[in-house]
Motif scaffolding. Structure first.
Motif, short mmCIF file in Angstrom:
data_model
loop_
_atom_site.label_atom_id
_atom_site.label_comp_id
_atom_site.label_asym_id
_atom_site.label_seq_id
_atom_site.Cartn_x
_atom_site.Cartn_y
_atom_site.Cartn_z
N ALA A 116 0.84 -1.28 0.04
CA ALA A 116 -0.13 -0.19 -0.02
C ALA A 116 0.98 1.31 0.05
CB ALA A 116 -0.97 0.06 1.14
N GLY A 117 2.13 1.05 -0.29
CA GLY A 117 2.99 2.30 -0.11
C GLY A 117 2.39 3.43 -1.29
N HIS A 118 2.07 2.80 -2.34
CA HIS A 118 1.88 3.95 -3.36
C HIS A 118 0.41 4.53 -3.13
CE1 HIS A 118 -0.61 0.18 -4.18
NE2 HIS A 118 -1.25 1.14 -4.97
N VAL A 119 -0.15 4.26 -2.25
CA VAL A 119 -1.31 4.79 -1.70
C VAL A 119 -1.26 5.70 -0.58
CG1 VAL A 119 -3.99 4.40 -1.05
CG2 VAL A 119 -2.92 2.73 -2.62
N ASP A 120 -0.61 5.12 0.53
CA ASP A 120 -0.41 5.74 1.77
C ASP A 120 0.95 5.26 2.24
OD1 ASP A 120 -0.03 7.11 4.15
OD2 ASP A 120 -1.98 6.51 4.89
N PRO A 121 2.06 5.82 2.19
CA PRO A 121 3.52 5.50 2.26
C PRO A 121 3.76 5.47 3.84
CG PRO A 121 3.58 7.94 1.69
CD PRO A 121 2.35 7.40 1.19
N GLU A 122 2.73 6.07 4.71
CA GLU A 122 2.95 5.83 6.13
C GLU A 122 2.01 4.90 6.87
OE1 GLU A 122 5.27 8.06 7.89
OE2 GLU A 122 5.92 7.96 6.07
N LEU A 123 1.32 4.21 5.95
CA LEU A 123 0.26 3.23 6.51
C LEU A 123 0.98 2.12 7.28
CD1 LEU A 123 -2.74 2.50 6.55
CD2 LEU A 123 -2.10 0.85 4.59
N TRP A 124 1.96 1.74 7.17
CA TRP A 124 2.67 0.63 7.84
C TRP A 124 2.93 0.95 9.37
CZ3 TRP A 124 6.99 1.95 10.85
CH2 TRP A 124 7.70 3.12 10.31
N ARG A 125 2.96 2.44 9.64
CA ARG A 125 3.09 2.87 10.75
C ARG A 125 1.82 2.56 11.84
NH1 ARG A 125 7.22 6.08 11.68
NH2 ARG A 125 7.86 7.25 9.83
N ARG A 126 0.61 2.63 11.30
CA ARG A 126 -0.55 2.21 11.89
C ARG A 126 -0.65 0.93 12.35
NH1 ARG A 126 -6.04 3.35 12.25
NH2 ARG A 126 -7.45 1.19 12.24
N TYR A 127 -0.13 -0.06 11.78
CA TYR A 127 -0.06 -1.27 12.03
C TYR A 127 0.96 -1.90 13.09
CZ TYR A 127 -3.65 -1.46 8.84
OH TYR A 127 -5.18 -1.05 8.14
N VAL A 128 2.18 -1.09 12.84
CA VAL A 128 3.21 -1.37 14.03
C VAL A 128 2.65 -0.76 15.44
CG1 VAL A 128 5.58 -0.52 14.53
CG2 VAL A 128 5.07 -1.11 12.41
N ALA A 129 2.13 0.27 15.37
CA ALA A 129 1.34 1.01 16.69
C ALA A 129 0.13 -0.17 17.06
CB ALA A 129 0.50 2.24 16.12
N ILE A 130 -0.42 -0.64 16.30
CA ILE A 130 -1.30 -1.77 16.87
C ILE A 130 -0.57 -3.07 17.31
CG2 ILE A 130 -3.14 -3.48 16.19
CD1 ILE A 130 -4.08 -1.51 14.02
N LEU A 131 0.48 -3.30 16.76
CA LEU A 131 1.32 -4.84 17.15
C LEU A 131 1.80 -4.32 18.48
CD1 LEU A 131 2.85 -5.71 13.83
CD2 LEU A 131 1.16 -6.98 14.98
N LEU A 132 2.67 -3.23 18.70
CA LEU A 132 3.26 -2.61 19.87
C LEU A 132 1.98 -2.51 21.03
CD1 LEU A 132 5.64 0.05 18.71
CD2 LEU A 132 6.10 -2.21 20.01
N ASP A 133 0.95 -2.11 20.78
CA ASP A 133 -0.10 -2.08 21.66
C ASP A 133 -0.40 -3.73 22.06
OD1 ASP A 133 -2.09 -0.56 23.32
OD2 ASP A 133 -3.26 -1.90 22.35
N GLY A 134 -0.56 -4.41 21.34
CA GLY A 134 -0.65 -5.64 21.51
C GLY A 134 0.07 -6.48 22.38
N MET A 135 1.53 -5.82 22.37
CA MET A 135 2.52 -6.54 22.71
C MET A 135 2.73 -6.10 24.30
SD MET A 135 5.13 -6.41 19.59
CE MET A 135 6.46 -7.26 20.34
N ARG A 136 2.11 -5.31 24.63
CA ARG A 136 2.14 -4.83 26.17
C ARG A 136 1.56 -5.66 27.11
NH1 ARG A 136 2.75 1.61 27.44
NH2 ARG A 136 3.79 0.30 29.13
N HIS A 137 2.35 -5.88 28.24
CA HIS A 137 1.83 -6.85 29.25
C HIS A 137 0.53 -6.25 30.13
CE1 HIS A 137 1.75 -9.53 32.58
NE2 HIS A 137 1.69 -8.51 33.49
N ARG A 138 -0.47 -7.01 30.26
CA ARG A 138 -1.60 -6.56 30.93
C ARG A 138 -2.15 -7.80 31.68
NH1 ARG A 138 -2.28 -4.18 25.93
NH2 ARG A 138 -2.36 -2.09 25.80
#
Length: 217
Positions: free
Chosen positions: A168-190
Motif C-alpha cells: 500500500a505504499g503507493h497509496v499511503d507511504p505511512e500506513l505501515w506505522r498504523r499497524y506497527v502501533a497496533i502490534l506494539l499495543d498488543g505486545m504490552r503486558h496486561r
C-alpha cells in the motif's frame, strides 16, 4: 610526471564506485533485488562498463551494500539499549527497524532471504541476536512486555511492516506505522492476558524460513 594522473584516476574510480553504490541503494530500495546491474548503470547515469569494472557480478554489489544495512540495524539496537526506560527503548527500536524494512525493499529481501544474503545473514545474526535479545528481556523483566514475546518475533515485525509498505505504499507511504502501533499495543503486558496461541519460531526455524523464501529477481 606520471604519478599525478595515476592518483587522479584512482580518485575518479573511487568517486564512480560511490556513485554506483548510492544508485544501487536507491534502486534496490524501490525495486528490490530484481534490479539488474544494467538498471543500476542507468540509474547512476554511467556506462554499463563502469559498473562491471567496479562490481563484476550482482553478488559483489550486494555484498558491498549488505554490510551498510546491517550496520544501520546494529546501531539502532545499540542506541535503544542506551535508553534508561526499557519499554521506550524497545518501542523506539521496533519503530525504527520497521521504518527501514517498510521503506527499503532491497534491504528487506537481502536480510530475510538467504537467496541473496547467504552466509552474510548468519554473520549478521551473530551480531544482532545478543542485542535484540537483551532489548526484549529487559522490557519483559521490567513488566512492560508480554512474557510470551520472544526475540525471534522482532524480525517478523519488520517483515510485516515491509509487506504493508510494499502493498500500500503507493497509496499511503505511512500506513505501515498504523499497524506497527497496533502490534506494539498488543505486545504490552496486561494482567489477565491469555497466552499467544502459537509459539515464536526458534532460531533454527527462522533459518529454515529464510532459506525457503525466494524474492523476485
Amino acid at each position: 610526471m606520471i604519478d599525478k594522473p595515476c592518483r587522479g584516476l584512482r580518485k575518479d574510480a573511487e568517486r564512480n564506485r560511490q556513485r554506483v553504490l548510492a544508485a544501487a541503494r536507491e534502486l534496490f530500495a524501490v525495486k528490490g533485488m530484481e534490479a539488474t546491474l544494467n538498471d543500476v548503470a542507468h540509474h547512476a547515469n554511467v556506462g554499463v562498463g563502469t559498473v562491471y569494472r567496479r562490481f563484476a557480478t550482482k553478488e559483489d554489489l550486494v555484498e558491498a551494500i549488505f554490510e551498510d544495512g546491517i550496520d544501520q540495524v546494529v546501531c539502532l539496537a545499540e542506541t535503544a539499549l542506551q535508553q534508561q526506560d526499557s519499554w521506550q527503548g524497545f518501542v523506539w527500536f521496533v519503530e525504527r527497524l520497521c521504518e527501514l524494512t517498510a521503506t527499503d525493499r532491497g534491504l528487506r529481501e537481502m536480510v530475510y532471504s538467504k537467496a541473496y544474503g547467504g552466509d552474510r545473514v548468519e554473520r549478521a545474526r551473530l551480531r544482532l541476536v545478543p542485542m535484540v535479545s537483551k532489548l526484549v528481556e529487559r522490557a519483559r523483566d521490567d513488566g512492560h512486555l508480554r512474557p510470551d514475546v520472544e526475540s525471534t518475533d522482532m524480525p517478523i515485525l519488520g517483515l510485516l511492516a515491509g509487506t504493508v509498505g510494499e502493498w500500500a505504499g503507493h497509496v499511503d507511504p505511512e500506513l505501515w506505522r498504523r499497524y506497527v502501533a497496533i502490534l506494539l499495543d498488543g505486545m504490552r503486558h496486561r494482567d489477565g492476558q491469555q497466552r499467544i496461541p502459537v509459539t515464536a519460531l526458534e532460531h533454527r526455524q527462522m533459518d529454515e524460513a529464510m532459506r525457503g523464501w525466494r524474492p523476485a529477481g
